[in-house]
Scaffold this motif. Structure first.
Motif, PDB file in Angstrom:
ATOM      1  N   SER A  73       8.726 -55.614 -34.478  1.00  0.00           N
ATOM      2  CA  SER A  73       7.875 -55.072 -33.420  1.00  0.00           C
ATOM      3  C   SER A  73       6.890 -56.091 -32.866  1.00  0.00           C
ATOM      4  O   SER A  73       6.279 -55.873 -31.842  1.00  0.00           O
ATOM      5  CB  SER A  73       7.093 -53.882 -33.970  1.00  0.00           C
ATOM      6  OG  SER A  73       6.291 -54.304 -35.057  1.00  0.00           O
ATOM      7  N   ARG A  74       6.760 -57.184 -33.585  1.00  0.00           N
ATOM      8  CA  ARG A  74       5.730 -58.179 -33.251  1.00  0.00           C
ATOM      9  C   ARG A  74       4.344 -57.564 -33.206  1.00  0.00           C
ATOM     10  O   ARG A  74       3.502 -57.945 -32.399  1.00  0.00           O
ATOM     11  CB  ARG A  74       6.064 -58.901 -31.940  1.00  0.00           C
ATOM     12  CG  ARG A  74       7.408 -59.615 -31.988  1.00  0.00           C
ATOM     13  CD  ARG A  74       7.561 -60.645 -30.903  1.00  0.00           C
ATOM     14  NE  ARG A  74       6.874 -61.899 -31.228  1.00  0.00           N
ATOM     15  CZ  ARG A  74       7.385 -62.849 -32.006  1.00  0.00           C
ATOM     16  NH1 ARG A  74       8.565 -62.697 -32.562  1.00  0.00           N
ATOM     17  NH2 ARG A  74       6.705 -63.945 -32.246  1.00  0.00           N
ATOM     18  N   ILE A  75       4.166 -56.563 -34.035  1.00  0.00           N
ATOM     19  CA  ILE A  75       2.853 -55.964 -34.191  1.00  0.00           C
ATOM     20  C   ILE A  75       2.392 -56.193 -35.626  1.00  0.00           C
ATOM     21  O   ILE A  75       3.158 -55.990 -36.573  1.00  0.00           O
ATOM     22  CB  ILE A  75       2.893 -54.451 -33.930  1.00  0.00           C
ATOM     23  CG1 ILE A  75       3.302 -54.165 -32.485  1.00  0.00           C
ATOM     24  CG2 ILE A  75       1.541 -53.816 -34.206  1.00  0.00           C
ATOM     25  CD1 ILE A  75       3.376 -52.695 -32.151  1.00  0.00           C
ATOM     26  N   LEU A 117      -2.669 -54.363 -34.239  1.00  0.00           N
ATOM     27  CA  LEU A 117      -2.979 -52.942 -34.211  1.00  0.00           C
ATOM     28  C   LEU A 117      -4.065 -52.713 -35.261  1.00  0.00           C
ATOM     29  O   LEU A 117      -3.824 -52.920 -36.450  1.00  0.00           O
ATOM     30  CB  LEU A 117      -1.724 -52.131 -34.537  1.00  0.00           C
ATOM     31  CG  LEU A 117      -1.684 -50.674 -34.124  1.00  0.00           C
ATOM     32  CD1 LEU A 117      -1.730 -50.537 -32.613  1.00  0.00           C
ATOM     33  CD2 LEU A 117      -0.439 -49.992 -34.655  1.00  0.00           C
ATOM     34  N   VAL A 118      -5.225 -52.310 -34.826  1.00  0.00           N
ATOM     35  CA  VAL A 118      -6.359 -52.217 -35.749  1.00  0.00           C
ATOM     36  C   VAL A 118      -6.495 -50.822 -36.313  1.00  0.00           C
ATOM     37  O   VAL A 118      -6.395 -49.838 -35.584  1.00  0.00           O
ATOM     38  CB  VAL A 118      -7.687 -52.510 -35.057  1.00  0.00           C
ATOM     39  CG1 VAL A 118      -8.726 -52.878 -36.089  1.00  0.00           C
ATOM     40  CG2 VAL A 118      -7.533 -53.585 -34.040  1.00  0.00           C
ATOM     41  N   ALA A 169      12.007 -53.772 -30.032  1.00  0.00           N
ATOM     42  CA  ALA A 169      11.645 -53.600 -31.437  1.00  0.00           C
ATOM     43  C   ALA A 169      12.646 -52.697 -32.149  1.00  0.00           C
ATOM     44  O   ALA A 169      13.031 -52.941 -33.286  1.00  0.00           O
ATOM     45  CB  ALA A 169      10.241 -53.019 -31.552  1.00  0.00           C
ATOM     46  N   MET A 170      13.076 -51.673 -31.450  1.00  0.00           N
ATOM     47  CA  MET A 170      13.983 -50.713 -32.069  1.00  0.00           C
ATOM     48  C   MET A 170      15.244 -51.367 -32.566  1.00  0.00           C
ATOM     49  O   MET A 170      15.664 -51.168 -33.694  1.00  0.00           O
ATOM     50  CB  MET A 170      14.361 -49.657 -31.039  1.00  0.00           C
ATOM     51  CG  MET A 170      13.405 -48.537 -31.001  1.00  0.00           C
ATOM     52  SD  MET A 170      14.307 -47.013 -30.885  1.00  0.00           S
ATOM     53  CE  MET A 170      15.447 -47.199 -32.220  1.00  0.00           C
ATOM     54  N   VAL A 224      -5.106 -48.292 -31.748  1.00  0.00           N
ATOM     55  CA  VAL A 224      -5.658 -49.291 -30.842  1.00  0.00           C
ATOM     56  C   VAL A 224      -4.967 -50.634 -31.009  1.00  0.00           C
ATOM     57  O   VAL A 224      -4.918 -51.188 -32.102  1.00  0.00           O
ATOM     58  CB  VAL A 224      -7.152 -49.485 -31.117  1.00  0.00           C
ATOM     59  CG1 VAL A 224      -7.706 -50.575 -30.221  1.00  0.00           C
ATOM     60  CG2 VAL A 224      -7.903 -48.185 -30.878  1.00  0.00           C
ATOM     61  N   LEU A 225      -4.433 -51.127 -29.940  1.00  0.00           N
ATOM     62  CA  LEU A 225      -3.879 -52.475 -29.920  1.00  0.00           C
ATOM     63  C   LEU A 225      -4.918 -53.361 -29.236  1.00  0.00           C
ATOM     64  O   LEU A 225      -5.206 -53.177 -28.057  1.00  0.00           O
ATOM     65  CB  LEU A 225      -2.561 -52.479 -29.147  1.00  0.00           C
ATOM     66  CG  LEU A 225      -1.595 -53.620 -29.378  1.00  0.00           C
ATOM     67  CD1 LEU A 225      -1.081 -53.613 -30.803  1.00  0.00           C
ATOM     68  CD2 LEU A 225      -0.416 -53.528 -28.419  1.00  0.00           C
ATOM     69  N   VAL A 241       7.638 -44.092 -35.223  1.00  0.00           N
ATOM     70  CA  VAL A 241       6.825 -43.888 -34.021  1.00  0.00           C
ATOM     71  C   VAL A 241       7.421 -44.605 -32.808  1.00  0.00           C
ATOM     72  O   VAL A 241       7.365 -44.111 -31.682  1.00  0.00           O
ATOM     73  CB  VAL A 241       5.385 -44.387 -34.255  1.00  0.00           C
ATOM     74  CG1 VAL A 241       4.577 -44.276 -32.990  1.00  0.00           C
ATOM     75  CG2 VAL A 241       4.739 -43.590 -35.356  1.00  0.00           C
ATOM     76  N   LEU A 258       8.994 -52.195 -26.936  1.00  0.00           N
ATOM     77  CA  LEU A 258       9.329 -51.150 -27.911  1.00  0.00           C
ATOM     78  C   LEU A 258      10.835 -51.000 -28.088  1.00  0.00           C
ATOM     79  O   LEU A 258      11.335 -50.872 -29.203  1.00  0.00           O
ATOM     80  CB  LEU A 258       8.716 -49.824 -27.462  1.00  0.00           C
ATOM     81  CG  LEU A 258       7.374 -49.460 -28.074  1.00  0.00           C
ATOM     82  CD1 LEU A 258       6.486 -50.678 -28.251  1.00  0.00           C
ATOM     83  CD2 LEU A 258       6.661 -48.402 -27.254  1.00  0.00           C
ATOM     84  N   LYS A 279       0.176 -44.617 -41.725  1.00  0.00           N
ATOM     85  CA  LYS A 279       0.259 -44.701 -40.258  1.00  0.00           C
ATOM     86  C   LYS A 279       0.800 -46.052 -39.832  1.00  0.00           C
ATOM     87  O   LYS A 279       1.633 -46.170 -38.943  1.00  0.00           O
ATOM     88  CB  LYS A 279      -1.137 -44.514 -39.661  1.00  0.00           C
ATOM     89  CG  LYS A 279      -1.429 -43.100 -39.188  1.00  0.00           C
ATOM     90  CD  LYS A 279      -0.948 -42.892 -37.753  1.00  0.00           C
ATOM     91  CE  LYS A 279      -0.971 -41.427 -37.340  1.00  0.00           C
ATOM     92  NZ  LYS A 279       0.345 -40.796 -37.491  1.00  0.00           N
ATOM     93  N   ASP A 335       4.336 -46.152 -40.190  1.00  0.00           N
ATOM     94  CA  ASP A 335       4.952 -45.349 -39.132  1.00  0.00           C
ATOM     95  C   ASP A 335       5.137 -46.168 -37.863  1.00  0.00           C
ATOM     96  O   ASP A 335       6.076 -45.962 -37.113  1.00  0.00           O
ATOM     97  CB  ASP A 335       4.074 -44.144 -38.784  1.00  0.00           C
ATOM     98  CG  ASP A 335       4.028 -43.138 -39.925  1.00  0.00           C
ATOM     99  OD1 ASP A 335       4.745 -43.337 -40.917  1.00  0.00           O
ATOM    100  OD2 ASP A 335       3.273 -42.168 -39.824  1.00  0.00           O
ATOM    101  N   TYR A 336       4.200 -47.071 -37.643  1.00  0.00           N
ATOM    102  CA  TYR A 336       4.253 -47.865 -36.418  1.00  0.00           C
ATOM    103  C   TYR A 336       5.158 -49.084 -36.552  1.00  0.00           C
ATOM    104  O   TYR A 336       5.179 -49.934 -35.683  1.00  0.00           O
ATOM    105  CB  TYR A 336       2.846 -48.293 -35.987  1.00  0.00           C
ATOM    106  CG  TYR A 336       2.172 -47.263 -35.108  1.00  0.00           C
ATOM    107  CD1 TYR A 336       2.301 -47.316 -33.719  1.00  0.00           C
ATOM    108  CD2 TYR A 336       1.446 -46.222 -35.649  1.00  0.00           C
ATOM    109  CE1 TYR A 336       1.703 -46.376 -32.908  1.00  0.00           C
ATOM    110  CE2 TYR A 336       0.842 -45.271 -34.849  1.00  0.00           C
ATOM    111  CZ  TYR A 336       0.969 -45.347 -33.470  1.00  0.00           C
ATOM    112  OH  TYR A 336       0.376 -44.409 -32.673  1.00  0.00           O
ATOM    113  N   GLN A 337       5.838 -49.188 -37.656  1.00  0.00           N
ATOM    114  CA  GLN A 337       6.816 -50.258 -37.844  1.00  0.00           C
ATOM    115  C   GLN A 337       6.221 -51.638 -37.675  1.00  0.00           C
ATOM    116  O   GLN A 337       6.839 -52.505 -37.064  1.00  0.00           O
ATOM    117  CB  GLN A 337       7.961 -50.091 -36.842  1.00  0.00           C
ATOM    118  CG  GLN A 337       8.527 -48.715 -36.727  1.00  0.00           C
ATOM    119  CD  GLN A 337       9.220 -48.260 -37.991  1.00  0.00           C
ATOM    120  OE1 GLN A 337       8.760 -47.333 -38.636  1.00  0.00           O
ATOM    121  NE2 GLN A 337      10.273 -48.941 -38.375  1.00  0.00           N
ATOM    122  N   VAL A 371      -4.064 -44.512 -43.938  1.00  0.00           N
ATOM    123  CA  VAL A 371      -4.088 -45.592 -42.960  1.00  0.00           C
ATOM    124  C   VAL A 371      -2.839 -46.453 -43.084  1.00  0.00           C
ATOM    125  O   VAL A 371      -2.178 -46.760 -42.095  1.00  0.00           O
ATOM    126  CB  VAL A 371      -5.357 -46.442 -43.148  1.00  0.00           C
ATOM    127  CG1 VAL A 371      -5.285 -47.692 -42.313  1.00  0.00           C
ATOM    128  CG2 VAL A 371      -6.580 -45.628 -42.785  1.00  0.00           C
TER     129      VAL A 371
END
Lengths: 338, 338
Positions: free
Chosen positions: A62-64, A96-97, A56-57, B95-96, B52, A53, A113, A116-118, A110
């Motif tokens: 973020s690799r998400i 991230l599902v 990521a900042m 959920v990840l 976030v 995290l 959100k 928001d999670y970048q 959705v």
DNA sequence: ATTGATTTTGCAATCGCATGCAACTTTTCT
DNA sequence: AGAAAAGTTGCATGCGATTGCAAAATCAAT
């Protein structure tokens, strides 16, 4: 109990600067063998792992990957989800599902959100994007690729099979099989997949001088498809074949035909599906269907997405060609090779 | 193009301090109506949303839950996944997902990655935890709850149905049905669920003065179960009933019995499953099975996990009682009520 | 041995937000 | 009206990393 090990602690123990530690964990950064060894030792002893995290900042990645999915009941999607997840995992991204309401609406919050999670990118499965959302994602610089759903918007990438061609295949196959009263229980007409398959199917029939005998929207829902089938096949003159918008509905239709109406498949009615989910191969169903090559679709999806994340800004619309998989649920025309 | 709006920009536009903006977005923080209004207006105009990840960094909570899953082929898990996801989503967690190799090994790196992502908690579905991993999670202060799998370790929470009781139910039902040669195709004996169901089943038989006629591990795999069934039912004296370790395998067994061996269900053989997946209710299978109340299991899982995250440090081992769901795949004893 | 080129290294700033603390405002109560 | 209590606000710091820059160290070449 709650011990957080930071790069600073590793640095102290190794007798180097915090930057050195960071560099050791950054592939391609410049560290001498000597420091590398010191850092590795210290990190190991302390059980240090970089905080994703924090990384990521500052790095902005973020690799998400956000995955929006609406319907896990249709067996096609668990499969796709698993493959997508594993493939991304292998490339060191995580998923991230998010579960969306089934409708086109409702994914607004959705996506919000998700932003928001970048997340670095978004994959939508069986979900449509509204214009304003596409706007927002584009503005945030977050690439979106739609899996198994198309969209006109050229800013969006998408991966589908050639659903129009698939519909045509179905038409050809049923006509070649000598069917006279060809029906269609369509995929949800609110989705491009549903529309395109129907379009191709009708076009295919027309090209062969035929017309659809009966047609109804199955809404991609098992129960709805069952009801449609009940109505469609209860009349005096029932269809002798039906192309169903996906396998998930097709199995429901088969159940109704066999168990409620006492019909034999394919003797009384031929049934064609779309997708080729695992279930379709089970002996109970032996469903003849248009296969969507899910592995290739997944690979294409991931490739496209990561490509865009890692530089190449052009969206791509990819159409993979499906193939007819002949089993036993439909009369097999002579000379047709699987 | 890539516009990031930060709280600072909102603050400037609203004419307040950055802290004020942060407080406005922190439930329960102290902001006057006047500033709240100013902030809201500015935030809206700029399209601001709190980051976030940044929040996670300072607060120490990412509001991300790691979910490890091995097998989405078994229809029980897509269902569970969807419910888990939606429930967590509702409580403002995300959920990840991580896919683990099916074996007990191989989840090591997965958990590691999970920790790297600073998840607030971990749910494992159909996956076992090694000791060293439990250690690590405990050390990191990250609660773990195992879904549909138990473990002896008291540091771990778990949610299962009472598999031993379930196995007993199966035994009672088959014996009451007047079966003479009762067989068992077990769930994977490497998993507590598999072992417990078998244990309960054998105990149940013994209590009624019976013994299992034949027994084999089905490994929770469709193909493997099918092979076991082939062997088990090909002999001269074949079983007249079989309790299968889960529905996923049970459908495979039914397919083999019907389509390869030409047997009728339940006339020739009664089949019992475990789980009550959606498929079990379809007319083709009409599977009599021990239902796992997945919704309640999910709720319990989420409750337990969030409880631990938000304070209460005690792990819980929850056992929910399943119930026999009688359909048509097994001879129904007189006087048995569903 | 000296110079120049190349690598390594540490310093310090930064990412976007939360939060303790002290100062300031407003409300409440006598 | 004045004092005490309660509520707001801003300043400044820190979360755990990455990274540009300049200094230091190493290497290469004359």
């Amino acid at each position: 109990m709650n011990e957080k090990v930071t790069s600073l602690q590793v640095a102290e123990r190794a007798g180097v600067s915090q930057s050195a530690v960071s560099r050791y964990f950054t592939p391609g950064a410049s560290v001498s063998k000597a420091t590398a060894a010191k850092v590795q030792k210290a990190a190991e002893e302390l059980g240090y792992r970089p905080n994703v995290l924090a990384r990521a900042m500052v790095s902005g990645r973020s690799r998400i990957i956000g995955l929006i999915i609406a319907d896990l009941k249709n067996q096609f999607y668990p499969l796709a989800l698993e493959l997508l997840g594993r493939e991304l995992q292998e490339r060191d991204y995580q998923v991230l599902v998010f579960f969306a309401a089934n409708s086109t609406e409702g994914i607004e919050p959705v996506v919000q959100k998700l932003l928001d999670y970048q997340v670095d990118g978004i994959i939508t499965a069986s979900v449509a994007m509204s214009n304003s959302l596409t706007e927002r994602c584009a503005a945030a610089g977050i690439p979106v690729v739609m899996f198994n759903r198309g969209q006109d918007d050229p800013r969006l990438s998408s991966v589908t099979t050639d659903n129009v061609a698939g519909g045509r295949m179905a038409a050809n196959f049923l006509v070649a099989g000598g069917h006279e009263r060809i029906a269609h229980i369509a995929g949800w007409q609110g989705a491009t997949t549903g529309r395109d398959r129907t379009l191709g199917f009708l076009d295919g029939l027309r090209d062969l001088g035929r017309e659809v005998f009966a047609m109804e929207d199955g809404m991609y829902q098992r129960e709805h498809a069952a009801e449609v089938a009940r109505a469609m096949f209860s009349g005096a003159e029932r269809p002798d074949s039906v192309f169903v918008g996906n396998d998930y509905m097709a199995t429901a239709v088969m159940d109704v035909l066999r168990f409620e109406l006492g019909l034999s498949i394919p003797e009384d009615v031929s049934v064609l599906g779309y997708d080729d989910v695992p279930l379709a191969a089970w002996p109970t169903y032996q469903l003849t269907t248009i296969r969507q090559p899910v592995t290739r679709m997944v690979t294409a999806t991931v490739d496209t997405l990561l490509d865009r994340i890692e530089g190449n800004p052009e969206p791509k619309q990819i159409k993979i060609t499906g193939a007819l998989k002949i089993r036993a649920s439909a009369r097999k025309p002579k000379g047709f090779t699987s």
